[in-house]
Design a protein around this motif. Structure first.
Motif, mmCIF file in Angstrom:
data_model
loop_
_atom_site.group_PDB
_atom_site.id
_atom_site.type_symbol
_atom_site.label_atom_id
_atom_site.label_comp_id
_atom_site.label_asym_id
_atom_site.label_seq_id
_atom_site.Cartn_x
_atom_site.Cartn_y
_atom_site.Cartn_z
ATOM 1 N N TYR A 1 41.551 55.616 -7.415
ATOM 2 C CA TYR A 1 41.095 57.221 -7.406
ATOM 3 C C TYR A 1 40.421 57.297 -8.864
ATOM 4 O O TYR A 1 39.286 57.948 -8.722
ATOM 5 N N GLU B 1 37.452 55.768 -9.558
ATOM 6 C CA GLU B 1 35.933 56.264 -8.717
ATOM 7 C C GLU B 1 35.645 57.783 -8.166
ATOM 8 O O GLU B 1 35.238 57.615 -8.003
ATOM 9 N N LYS C 1 38.331 58.928 -0.567
ATOM 10 C CA LYS C 1 39.034 57.629 0.326
ATOM 11 C C LYS C 1 40.137 56.794 -0.155
ATOM 12 O O LYS C 1 41.130 56.724 0.049
ATOM 13 N N ASP D 1 36.968 58.519 -5.637
ATOM 14 C CA ASP D 1 36.443 58.841 -4.099
ATOM 15 C C ASP D 1 37.736 59.275 -3.563
ATOM 16 O O ASP D 1 38.638 59.024 -3.222
#
Lengths: 217, 224
Positions: free
Chosen positions: A55, A58, A62, A60
């Motif tokens: 995380y 990136e 997700k 992200d």
């Protein structure tokens, strides 16, 4: 995945009891829960660690959802480790709890990740929450190797499972191939149930966030 | 590194004028000592019994006082959005963290320097192997402060951050606290330092690990 895992649990558990009950004291049965659950708890926290790093790399969301899901499932498994461990300890050592390193560190491990979930609820802004809890997830993982290594660093009443002597005080041990097979089957079942629970939680979280987005629009 | 020192100097200068954190840390630590000396008043007659409780009492004082100090470290920066000004400075973000570590570490050392003689007085206890005890206490408090500053920066953004800090910090810093307490109590019981080397090794390793990890992740904590 969910179906496979639950099928595994419900189908294999009787097998385990049959084969283990013939050889050992019945209290040893719980070992087939205890050890796979412990391994899965470590696995869950490792997933939190890795997805936290991803995380931060990136950004992200997700990965944030993955670490949340894994942490929640991990906390449940960590609690189950403590619960099954104390039941077993009551049968074998005579006490539910003794203050010795392995048990203490397992308890701390559980508390650290309860703290992780508390931190998440205390942060309102989703981006900030994701970033800060990722930082905490990374630092928290440092306490996991401690728990795993503590058995070797300190002298401990908790038996050593890998290397050295196996659990031998009941005349059993893991030499019997059927025992090993059952242990592996249970390990597989618990890992699968972990994966399915986590992915279930992940889907849930994703849907929840989509709903929030839709509401906001 | 040098810039971190500059910020730490600034903090120390503020603290030397206002003395609000330091005084409350010292008073708190002494109060804990007094409570313990009342609670353990039966033990005070025997030096060997005092030796067994000494390390626990001392470390509880240090850790509670340290937590109190950590609560305030970043709070002062947030008050007048000084944190934003610090972040605008042309310095690596790590040096903000480093400065806080130096600052709280110095405060904790001062508290310890006052607490240990007070312990001697209140518990009627003669310290042995004071140099080694000092080294263990240094290593232990450093590790505690290293984790503490990171968590303190984390929770300052959260609701009820002051409540959350001890809950998150105590279990997390346990890899440092356990060997520190065990080594201290071993030394006070008169054990040889070489028989306690495994604790000290663990302490040093975790100091390094926590410090390295915190330096790596700190910039994500303050990034906005």
């Amino acid at each position: 995945m969910l179906v496979v895992a639950f099928w595994a649990i419900f189908f294999y558990l009787p097998v385990m009891k049959d084969s283990a009950g013939n050889v050992l004291d019945s209290s040893f049965n719980i070992f087939y829960f205890h050890m796979p659950i412990a391994i899965v708890a470590y696995l869950a926290f490792f997933v939190v660690f890795v997805s936290s790093i991803l995380y931060l790399r990136e950004s992200d969301s997700k990965w944030d959802m993955v670490s949340l899901s894994a942490a929640e499932v991990g906390v449940i498994f960590a609690f189950l480790v403590l619960a099954t461990g104390s039941i077993w300890a009551k049968a074998i050592w005579g006490w539910y709890w003794v203050w010795e390193p392995r048990l203490t560190t397992s308890l701390v491990l559980f508390l650290v990740y309860v703290g992780y979930l508390m931190l998440r609820t205390a942060l309102d802004d989703p981006l900030k929450r994701a970033r800060l809890s990722a930082v905490f997830g990374i630092v928290a993982f440092v306490s996991v190797p401690l728990s795993f290594l503590s058995i070797r660093i300190w002298r401990s009443a908790h038996p050593l499972m890998f290397g050295g002597s196996l659990y031998g005080q009941e005349g059993g041990g893991l030499e019997g191939s059927s025992l090993l097979l059952v242990l592996l089957l249970n390990m597989l079942a618990f890992v699968m149930s972990f994966i399915s629970l986590t992915s279930f939680k992940y889907q849930n979280e994703k849907l929840g966030r989509e709903l929030e987005m839709a509401k906001g629009r | 590194m040098l810039k971190g020192l500059n910020i730490a100097l600034k903090d120390l200068k503020i603290e030397s004028r206002a003395r609000e954190i330091f005084i409350s840390m010292v008073v708190f630590s002494l109060l804990i000592l007094i409570i313990f000396s009342i609670a353990f008043s039966d033990l005070l007659s025997s030096a060997s019994k005092t030796a067994t409780v000494a390390s626990g009492v001392l470390w509880i004082c240090f850790i509670f006082a340290g937590t109190l100090g950590l609560n305030r470290t970043f709070a002062t920066e947030v008050q007048n959005s000084c944190m934003d000004a610090l972040k605008m400075c042309p310095i690596p973000r790590n040096s903000i963290y480093l400065s806080k570590v130096i600052f709280v570490f110095l405060l904790m050392l001062l508290v310890e320097i006052i607490t240990i003689p007070m312990f001697s007085v209140l518990f009627n206890y003669q310290f042995t192997a004071i140099i080694w005890v000092g080294i263990v206490i240094l290593l232990g408090s450093f590790g505690f402060v290293v984790v503490g500053c990171l968590i303190s920066a984390l929770v300052i953004r959260a609701r009820a951050g002051e409540m959350l800090l001890p809950v998150l910090l105590l279990p997390l810093s346990l890899p440092v606290i356990i060997p520190a307490v065990s080594a201290t109590s071993g030394l006070l019981r008169g054990e040889d330092i070489f028989s306690l080397m495994s604790y000290i090794r663990l302490l040093v390793v975790y100091d390094f690990v926590f410090f390295a990890v915190s330096m790596l992740v700190f910039e994500y904590v303050v990034e906005d």
